[in-house]
Scaffold this motif. Sequence first.
Motif, mmCIF file in Angstrom:
data_model
loop_
_atom_site.group_PDB
_atom_site.id
_atom_site.type_symbol
_atom_site.label_atom_id
_atom_site.label_comp_id
_atom_site.label_asym_id
_atom_site.label_seq_id
_atom_site.Cartn_x
_atom_site.Cartn_y
_atom_site.Cartn_z
ATOM 1 N N THR A 64 -32.632 -30.073 97.827
ATOM 2 C CA THR A 64 -31.180 -29.966 97.778
ATOM 3 C C THR A 64 -30.844 -28.516 97.480
ATOM 4 N N VAL A 65 -30.120 -27.871 98.373
ATOM 5 C CA VAL A 65 -29.708 -26.479 98.171
ATOM 6 C C VAL A 65 -28.183 -26.472 98.096
ATOM 7 N N PHE A 66 -27.661 -26.111 96.941
ATOM 8 C CA PHE A 66 -26.214 -26.153 96.729
ATOM 9 C C PHE A 66 -25.527 -24.970 97.401
ATOM 10 N N LYS A 67 -24.339 -25.249 97.933
ATOM 11 C CA LYS A 67 -23.620 -24.235 98.700
ATOM 12 C C LYS A 67 -22.992 -23.170 97.797
ATOM 13 N N ASP A 68 -22.435 -23.590 96.674
ATOM 14 C CA ASP A 68 -21.803 -22.637 95.753
ATOM 15 C C ASP A 68 -22.859 -21.900 94.942
ATOM 16 N N PRO A 69 -22.789 -20.580 94.865
ATOM 17 C CA PRO A 69 -23.746 -19.849 94.030
ATOM 18 C C PRO A 69 -23.314 -19.807 92.566
ATOM 19 N N ILE A 70 -24.279 -19.614 91.687
ATOM 20 C CA ILE A 70 -23.997 -19.317 90.285
ATOM 21 C C ILE A 70 -23.634 -17.838 90.206
ATOM 22 N N LEU A 78 -33.757 -29.168 93.028
ATOM 23 C CA LEU A 78 -32.383 -28.711 93.184
ATOM 24 C C LEU A 78 -32.381 -27.188 93.184
ATOM 25 N N GLY A 79 -31.935 -26.584 94.281
ATOM 26 C CA GLY A 79 -31.922 -25.133 94.408
ATOM 27 C C GLY A 79 -30.518 -24.576 94.284
ATOM 28 N N PHE A 80 -30.375 -23.540 93.476
ATOM 29 C CA PHE A 80 -29.084 -22.893 93.254
ATOM 30 C C PHE A 80 -29.210 -21.393 93.529
ATOM 31 N N PHE A 81 -28.392 -20.878 94.436
ATOM 32 C CA PHE A 81 -28.341 -19.439 94.654
ATOM 33 C C PHE A 81 -27.662 -18.772 93.457
ATOM 34 N N ILE A 82 -28.072 -17.545 93.182
ATOM 35 C CA ILE A 82 -27.440 -16.744 92.125
ATOM 36 C C ILE A 82 -26.881 -15.491 92.761
ATOM 37 N N GLU A 83 -25.590 -15.296 92.586
ATOM 38 C CA GLU A 83 -24.874 -14.168 93.183
ATOM 39 C C GLU A 83 -24.470 -13.179 92.099
ATOM 40 N N ALA A 84 -24.595 -11.905 92.393
ATOM 41 C CA ALA A 84 -24.305 -10.870 91.400
ATOM 42 C C ALA A 84 -22.818 -10.569 91.323
ATOM 43 N N THR A 85 -22.354 -10.293 90.102
ATOM 44 C CA THR A 85 -20.989 -9.829 89.882
ATOM 45 C C THR A 85 -21.036 -8.467 89.200
ATOM 46 N N SER A 86 -19.906 -7.805 89.166
ATOM 47 C CA SER A 86 -19.833 -6.469 88.558
ATOM 48 C C SER A 86 -19.497 -6.524 87.071
ATOM 49 N N ASP A 87 -19.404 -7.733 86.509
ATOM 50 C CA ASP A 87 -19.154 -7.870 85.077
ATOM 51 C C ASP A 87 -20.356 -7.363 84.280
ATOM 52 N N VAL A 92 -20.259 -24.128 89.628
ATOM 53 C CA VAL A 92 -20.850 -24.610 90.880
ATOM 54 C C VAL A 92 -20.311 -26.000 91.194
ATOM 55 N N ASP A 93 -19.801 -26.182 92.405
ATOM 56 C CA ASP A 93 -19.382 -27.499 92.873
ATOM 57 C C ASP A 93 -20.629 -28.259 93.307
ATOM 58 N N ARG A 94 -21.067 -29.196 92.493
ATOM 59 C CA ARG A 94 -22.329 -29.892 92.754
ATOM 60 C C ARG A 94 -22.165 -31.080 93.695
ATOM 61 N N THR A 95 -21.020 -31.181 94.352
ATOM 62 C CA THR A 95 -20.843 -32.226 95.366
ATOM 63 C C THR A 95 -21.072 -31.682 96.770
ATOM 64 N N LYS A 96 -21.288 -30.367 96.890
ATOM 65 C CA LYS A 96 -21.469 -29.750 98.206
ATOM 66 C C LYS A 96 -22.852 -29.113 98.287
ATOM 67 N N TYR A 97 -23.660 -29.624 99.205
ATOM 68 C CA TYR A 97 -25.047 -29.153 99.260
ATOM 69 C C TYR A 97 -25.664 -29.429 100.626
ATOM 70 N N TYR A 98 -26.809 -28.761 100.862
ATOM 71 C CA TYR A 98 -27.632 -28.997 102.042
ATOM 72 C C TYR A 98 -28.833 -29.837 101.625
ATOM 73 N N ARG A 99 -29.371 -30.614 102.568
ATOM 74 C CA ARG A 99 -30.515 -31.479 102.287
ATOM 75 C C ARG A 99 -31.535 -31.383 103.423
ATOM 76 N N TYR A 100 -32.795 -31.273 103.065
ATOM 77 C CA TYR A 100 -33.872 -31.352 104.057
ATOM 78 C C TYR A 100 -35.170 -31.710 103.353
ATOM 79 N N LEU A 101 -36.170 -32.118 104.106
ATOM 80 C CA LEU A 101 -37.482 -32.441 103.568
ATOM 81 C C LEU A 101 -38.397 -31.233 103.708
ATOM 82 N N GLY A 102 -39.054 -30.866 102.614
ATOM 83 C CA GLY A 102 -39.888 -29.683 102.641
ATOM 84 C C GLY A 102 -41.068 -29.761 101.696
#
Length: 313
Positions: free
Chosen positions: A240-246, A168-177, A216-226
């Motif tokens: 599984t690569v989730f669309k919403d970032p942390i 399960l892959g999750f992107f991490i996005e930076a915030t200014s907090d 993260v909305d864990r119902t929205k994701y991309y899927r492929y074999l790798g």
Amino acid sequence: MKAQLVTLLAACLLPTVLSEGSTVAWCYHLPSCNDTTWPHTVAHQCNGTRQSPINIVTADVQADSSLTAFSFSGFNDSSALVQMENADGKSVKVSLDDSKMSVSGGGLQGHYKSTQFHLHWGNGSSSAGSEHTVNGKRYPMELHIVNMKSTLPNTTVALEDPTGLAVLGFFIEATSDSGKPESWKNLTSFLSSVPNKGDVVDIMDQISMDSLLEGVDRTKYYRYLGSLTTPSCDEAVVWTVFKDPIKVSQDLINLFSTTMYINTTAQSLITSNFRGAQELNGRVVTSQPSSATTPYQALSLTAALLYHILYWL
């Protein structure tokens, strides 16, 4: 004894330990052993046709109605996160108690035990470091939760099965907090205890997986074999690569590339520990079907159509 067995199992898992029987040296930071050399130095797998990571082109993603919601077990249990490790000077790895954590559903064929998670990053705010990209965009970091098919006895066997692992892959996005969210402030507070290659610290009863994935909305994701994204690059992964970032504040993201060292002498920091995008080679990336209209929108369109019909009568 149980904790020792869990640690031993985690030590057998990637991204930082080569599969059984492999003695090839690899790295991220030197031209002689970085990811551009892996297809030659680990030719058996790293030059295969279903390698990871990939660039996900959203316009080419195909709908798959079987990609339903996941079932996550033990992700709310803080005792399931056992130890943090500076794994071979290549990443930060957290071992998981696979008797407590597992995942199923989400189009996976079976039940998978959660064994560890690790992270990939760039160089703080100066360069991004996610492994997967979306339409060419690279995020600051990426988190991978490694899960092994529960019917298989060990990782060696799992790596021989085309769907032996589900990551399960999750992107991490930076915030200014600053210092946000609290769960990531807690997680990164342990980095100072594992700066050097091989360092390990106990983190049990401190953080849950759910708290790290908050928002993260864990119902929205991309899927492929790798494949695994490190040598020996075994093509045994359902990705599984989730669309919403942390969302994590930039100051906490910076700690990974300013605290963790490749070796035991605190000379070289771990930076840009990600593999470049690999060719799709005809593979298809899928995702949930998107509904063209909501019920409210459909009602509005119907009303508008009736209005025009009556107008012209």
